[in-house]
Design an enzyme around this catalytic site. Sequence first.
Site, mmCIF file in Angstrom:
data_model
loop_
_atom_site.group_PDB
_atom_site.id
_atom_site.type_symbol
_atom_site.label_atom_id
_atom_site.label_comp_id
_atom_site.label_asym_id
_atom_site.label_seq_id
_atom_site.Cartn_x
_atom_site.Cartn_y
_atom_site.Cartn_z
ATOM 1 N N HIS A 242 0.819 -1.206 0.000
ATOM 2 C CA HIS A 242 0.000 0.000 0.000
ATOM 3 C C HIS A 242 0.853 1.257 0.000
ATOM 4 C CE1 HIS A 242 -3.113 -2.962 1.200
ATOM 5 N NE2 HIS A 242 -3.722 -2.294 0.254
ATOM 6 N N ARG A 385 -15.185 2.561 -2.543
ATOM 7 C CA ARG A 385 -14.972 1.297 -1.827
ATOM 8 C C ARG A 385 -15.079 1.543 -0.325
ATOM 9 N NH1 ARG A 385 -9.389 -1.948 -2.314
ATOM 10 N NH2 ARG A 385 -8.672 -0.347 -0.880
ATOM 11 N N GLU A 485 -10.993 -10.499 -4.667
ATOM 12 C CA GLU A 485 -9.557 -10.421 -4.361
ATOM 13 C C GLU A 485 -9.129 -11.516 -3.397
ATOM 14 O OE1 GLU A 485 -8.616 -6.580 -2.633
ATOM 15 O OE2 GLU A 485 -10.448 -6.535 -1.453
ATOM 16 N N ASN A 508 -4.057 -7.316 -6.723
ATOM 17 C CA ASN A 508 -2.962 -7.257 -5.738
ATOM 18 C C ASN A 508 -3.184 -8.296 -4.644
ATOM 19 O OD1 ASN A 508 -2.170 -5.027 -7.193
ATOM 20 N ND2 ASN A 508 -3.136 -3.578 -5.801
ATOM 21 N N ASP A 509 -4.383 -8.265 -4.072
ATOM 22 C CA ASP A 509 -4.664 -9.242 -3.027
ATOM 23 C C ASP A 509 -4.938 -10.616 -3.615
ATOM 24 O OD1 ASP A 509 -4.383 -8.044 -0.451
ATOM 25 O OD2 ASP A 509 -6.030 -6.721 -0.985
ATOM 26 N N ARG A 519 2.375 -9.418 -0.277
ATOM 27 C CA ARG A 519 2.599 -8.419 -1.338
ATOM 28 C C ARG A 519 3.549 -7.310 -0.901
ATOM 29 N NH1 ARG A 519 -3.391 -5.538 -1.481
ATOM 30 N NH2 ARG A 519 -2.330 -3.697 -2.272
ATOM 31 N N CYS A 556 -9.098 -3.573 -11.014
ATOM 32 C CA CYS A 556 -8.633 -2.325 -10.389
ATOM 33 C C CYS A 556 -7.323 -2.527 -9.628
ATOM 34 C CB CYS A 556 -9.694 -1.751 -9.454
ATOM 35 S SG CYS A 556 -10.013 -2.803 -8.032
HETATM 36 C C1 PEP Z 1 -6.222 -5.086 -4.852
HETATM 37 O O1 PEP Z 1 -6.061 -5.821 -3.887
HETATM 38 O O2 PEP Z 1 -5.872 -5.383 -6.006
HETATM 39 C C2 PEP Z 1 -6.843 -3.769 -4.684
HETATM 40 C C3 PEP Z 1 -7.153 -3.012 -5.707
HETATM 41 O O3 PEP Z 1 -7.017 -3.338 -3.402
HETATM 42 P P1 PEP Z 1 -5.823 -2.755 -2.493
HETATM 43 O O4 PEP Z 1 -4.613 -2.650 -3.372
HETATM 44 O O5 PEP Z 1 -6.265 -1.464 -1.971
HETATM 45 O O6 PEP Z 1 -5.694 -3.816 -1.461
HETATM 46 MG MG MG Z 2 -7.073 -5.330 -2.028
#
Ligand code: PEP
Ligand code: MG
Length: 630
Positions: A242, A385, A485, A508-509, A519, A556
């Site tokens: 993040h 979100r 995710e 990402n998750d 990550r 996303c």
């Molecule tokens: C993700 O996990 O891909 C996502 C968009 O949410 P974040 O990166 O905020 O966890």
């Molecule tokens: Mg996420």
Amino acid sequence: MSPDSRIDPRPNRSRRSGFPTEAGSPNLQRKGPGSRPRPLRTRTVSATMLTFRGIPVSPGIAIGDPLVLDPRGSRPPHRAIEPARLGEECDRLSRALDAARIEAEAAEAEARRRLGPQYADILGAHARMIADPAVLRESRTRIEQQLVNAESAVAEVLEGYAVRLEALTQSHFAARAADVRDILQRILKQFREEAGSPSNSPALGSDPHVILSNDLSPSETAGLDTRMVLGFATEAGGRASHTAIVAEALEIPAVVGLGRFIEDARRSRRVIIDGDQGLLILDPDAETLARYQLDAEARADRIRGLAQLTTLPSVTLDGCDVELLGNIEFPEEIPACIERGAGGVGLYRTEFLFLNNDHRPTEDEQFAAYAAVVRSVGGRPVVIRTLDLGADKLPTYESARIHEHNPVLGLRSIRVSLRDRELFRAQLRAILRAAALGDVRVLFPLISTLEELRQARAALRSAADELVSEGIECRADLPVGVMIEVPSAAVMADALAREVDFFSIGTNDLTQYTLAVDRSNESVADLYNAADPSVVRLIAMVVAAADSRGIPVTVCGTMGGEPLHALLLVGLGLRSLSMPPHQLPEMKRVIRAIRREDARLLAEAALQEETAAGVVALLQDGLRRAFPEP
Ligand code: PEP
Ligand code: MG
């Protein structure tokens, strides 16, 4: 520019796994004679260039003076200063000591009036210690002899006193050590106030610097005064952390996961961060500096060139529309989205309003932020979100949080909202109210079961009923989506699709949980790959489930804004991608250069692959065909 080919491209080892020794550190490439363990440099000899390789997380080139931040504000920022600025630095020291003394004297007078002499005497002693000529004299000597900034010098001096007091066995001396540290904080506060920095952010001085740190939490990153930050580099961190996401939002070049470099950086005078190649260069030589200066100019030209694409449609060569949306963390990013031609906001990460805040934002404060976004997007859709707090995204005001051994699998995201109903209720009310102002859609993160979705929907309904019964303007029937995710959600996507209006895939998750790879952890960064066939197959399942129910699906996660993955995602059937605003022009360039049919064939082949390397080879080949070398 090509990266120094002698640098080992492997990402570095983590703090958690123990740092490699300096001599054997795979991240270190020394230019200069010999490859023996690096001799300790002194600040008087001309500096030797050192290059470190890490993980590029936010593109661009930053060239400037370094500012070293110690972990979690335990020590003040450390900065090397030029001999010409000695006088100025000593003046800063005197001003901070004077101001701290005056403040302590005022506190003494106040305490005498309200609490009596017993307490006032302690503060009086503080004021006298600050005024002790030895503090000024010793701190000045450090500034002059070591050429360091004033706050770093005074901290070293007072910390030295505190350590010596602690070494004395009588308990009242130990108490004096605590007083000395208290005094130091009082003095450091003066430096921060003079620089106009918020109390919970480090004082970054009055000139822009390149920030170097062991690690930065998302809230620390979000709290950086971007006017004073040219870029940042950290020893820890991973590609989809993040912190990396905040760096992209702030549009400052950043490299994370560099392994140990802080001790070297303390002696360096100038640094380069190459956010494209993932390099940190300490004390670049003249040739390297000149090359990077040219590079930065070429980069600026290229960005100006891409700006011409803003008004052109996002459509493939064979006429397939692919919607490009912006990811935002702060309302201030909306102009960047609009200028770069975003079709709307595909992901608004609302938790950033909670990070780096001294209190939990109220419903009205949240509404004000959402309303600002909705009003400034000119009728375009905004996907808000709900809070994704927890794991590494902890609000600064919540210091008393329960310690979790495995926070990424713990109380995070929708789980926090479903436990803390007051928190959730206030946010849902704010979203429903903002929905009356424009095209707002609500998105629930980290849904892992159907029951969770149902509970979240029930909370939304009850918040809407409340608002309606109170006669407060809102939109109760706004579209509801879930983030896919967690692998369980991808597997159950057909069931989830029946109960929502849209999906948004958080790669990402999804990658983190599918591959069981943190990550944010640089020590396993080489195992983290969104193009792994397991992830690709899950995405294909989700798209199929969405198609069968006729609901839209967006990607996303970071993958959605990466040119390398564009062909694959379009080929898998995605028609909507959401990304940090700075990536919009480049992604549009790629979309306009590919064919849907080629993308489909590539995705078909990728679904047959058994390794990430195989998928990546296909993607690289596909991109080369779309953009043949001249
Ligand atoms: C993700 O996990 O891909 C996502 C968009 O949410 P974040 O990166 O905020 O966890
Ligand atoms: Mg996420």
